[in-house]
Design an enzyme around this catalytic site. Sequence first.
Site, PDB file in Angstrom:
ATOM      1  N   ARG A  56       0.846  -1.188   0.000  1.00 53.82           N
ATOM      2  CA  ARG A  56       0.000   0.000   0.000  1.00 53.82           C
ATOM      3  C   ARG A  56       0.885   1.243   0.000  1.00 53.82           C
ATOM      4  NH1 ARG A  56      -5.110   1.621  -0.956  1.00 53.82           N
ATOM      5  NH2 ARG A  56      -6.114   2.744   0.730  1.00 53.82           N
ATOM      6  N   THR A  64     -10.072   0.227  -9.977  1.00 52.37           N
ATOM      7  CA  THR A  64      -9.010  -0.540  -9.324  1.00 52.37           C
ATOM      8  C   THR A  64      -9.051  -1.842 -10.098  1.00 52.37           C
ATOM      9  OG1 THR A  64      -9.296   0.515  -7.180  1.00 52.37           O
ATOM     10  CG2 THR A  64      -8.524  -1.748  -7.100  1.00 52.37           C
ATOM     11  N   ASP A 104      -7.837   8.252   0.396  1.00 52.35           N
ATOM     12  CA  ASP A 104      -8.347   7.153   1.228  1.00 52.35           C
ATOM     13  C   ASP A 104      -8.131   7.437   2.720  1.00 52.35           C
ATOM     14  OD1 ASP A 104      -9.582   5.531  -0.593  1.00 52.35           O
ATOM     15  OD2 ASP A 104      -7.920   4.136  -0.837  1.00 52.35           O
TER      16      ASP A 104
END
Length: 598
Positions: A114, A409, A450
């Site tokens: 990430r 995504t 996010d």
Amino acid sequence: MRIRNTLCLCVFVLGLTLPVARGQAATELRDRQLDAQGWPSQAVRASHGMVATDEELGSGAGVEILKRGGNAVDGAVAVAFALAVVEPAAGNIGGGGFMLVRLAGGKTTFLDYREVAPGKATRDMYIGKDGKLDEEASVIGYRSIAVPGTVAGLALALKTYGSMKLADVMAPAIRLAENGFPVSKRLAEEFEAQRPALQRFAFSRRIFLNDGKMFQPGDTLRQPELAATLKRIARNGAAEFYSGETARAIVDDLSRLGGLITLEDLAKYQPKVREVLRAKYESSGHSWEVLTSPPPSSGGVAIIEALNMLQTVPLKGWDDVESVHMVAEVMRRVFADRAAYLADPDYSNVPVAGLTDPCYAKEVFTSIDPQRASSSKVIKAGNPHTCGVAASNASSPETLVSLGEGPHTTHFSVVDAAGNAVASTYTLNGSYGSHVTSSAGFLLNDEMDDFTTQPGVPNALFGLVQSEANAIAPGHRPLSSMTPTILLRDGKLSFVTGSPGGPGIISATLLSVLNWMRLEMEPQAAINAPRFHHQWVPDRIFMERAFPDSLETALNARGHATRRVGHIGLVNAIAIDPATGDRLGAADPRHDGAAVGY
Ligand code: DON
């Protein structure tokens, strides 16, 4: 609001205008029956290896590597680099993601690559002097970009579990970038739809908008800067991206234009190896084990909590109002918990054990009325605890905000001839990420959105309800919904799944698991089945259009607000036929999904 409206051409909507089943290879389509919507009704069957991705060229890259003797991890790394070329909306080297690996011998691992917030990021960086959130800044342009993790993650996966050299698995991607590939109708439409944002950035305009002349279907898209970057990575490894010429290009580009990422941020980036979340169930006379994604994914916790609550619920199918009602009520509660408790586990004490404990699920389940919808004004996050330990009042949820839906995504699944399996979801966050293309030829993410960009206010892209624990801080990973998941049946590999779709990822992945494990659907039917999604806030069930009006009316009669949407998620899954061991590739016909096997 403007940003949310233009960018949320989301997965919910995208599929409405797309020709169906285009991604299935022509040879497969000739042999496969189509259903009433023109979708394949059967999975692609093969006895050795299988790759299921959004794009036929991506799946082809994976199979090429498997056929050359590569294992599932080699194949997955090849797919990820190839999608960075052929699926620019989501495939990437400028973003981040998760990879769940289960080797044939039983070993499992979870690679977290990430993105992280740059060192100069601050909690209130998107809040103006007037105290208002600047919604554009966390979604488009230089300041929305977090430090990418993909290249480090893929290199780590290959080094740890692969068998081939980086240059070998990157060869298909380099070829596709250098020689080019035909622009599909869908890709040409996507470039057109994204034109307003892409044309603001010089390299994006030149590469993806053909310098304003735009690409037509059938034109060849060549990406020489990307090919050169991929070649340098193939030669020098991940260090090229984090401290080599590519790192210098990223920092030069961004520092001139207000981006935050420094050479130090790139040099410090580390992918993490995390423990896989696991849970066991009994269903249809079989023992099942669910292997799924730990924080900073919120998805694995949510899926286990949901499956725990649904253990005693008799599910009949998605034409049955009672089944949809019960699952929607479970989703409501799981998302309330997500909002309150989930964040980067390296900086926050996420109560994973309590949230995934069957005793806690039993307790939360008692608040569900089997006949009537609850209200999200009344249903709040619970007080997670493990069996035998009393719930403490100390851990009550922190400040919350609200939620929406999301663009693009990509998830892919790979199973090799030996039975090694990979489920991987990676992303730029929104479609085309920040819309900024580096001079080194690749798009950069907008993953900063996010985070909880302003406590008490929905984030721009997904309008997500999230807690103070997910606030922006240097080096922190923003909370994710990406949920690569693998199911074992009686100890053997059975189903490899996952999805894009922002918060809809969790619902789409959960439904694919329920369809396979609980409802015993055929693999392609498990992917084609209509999907629904409840995310606690806003208080309504999002339903795909394939549901009959009578079901919606019955849900409304139970007190549910409903909203029809295009598509929820894009699940590219692989099932194993328990009788023959054949790999059954079930790509999502909602997009250009293609399962290719041999
Ligand atoms: O990590 C996440 O949850 C989001 N960045 C995923 C974004 C997404 O799935 C967009 N669309 N399909």
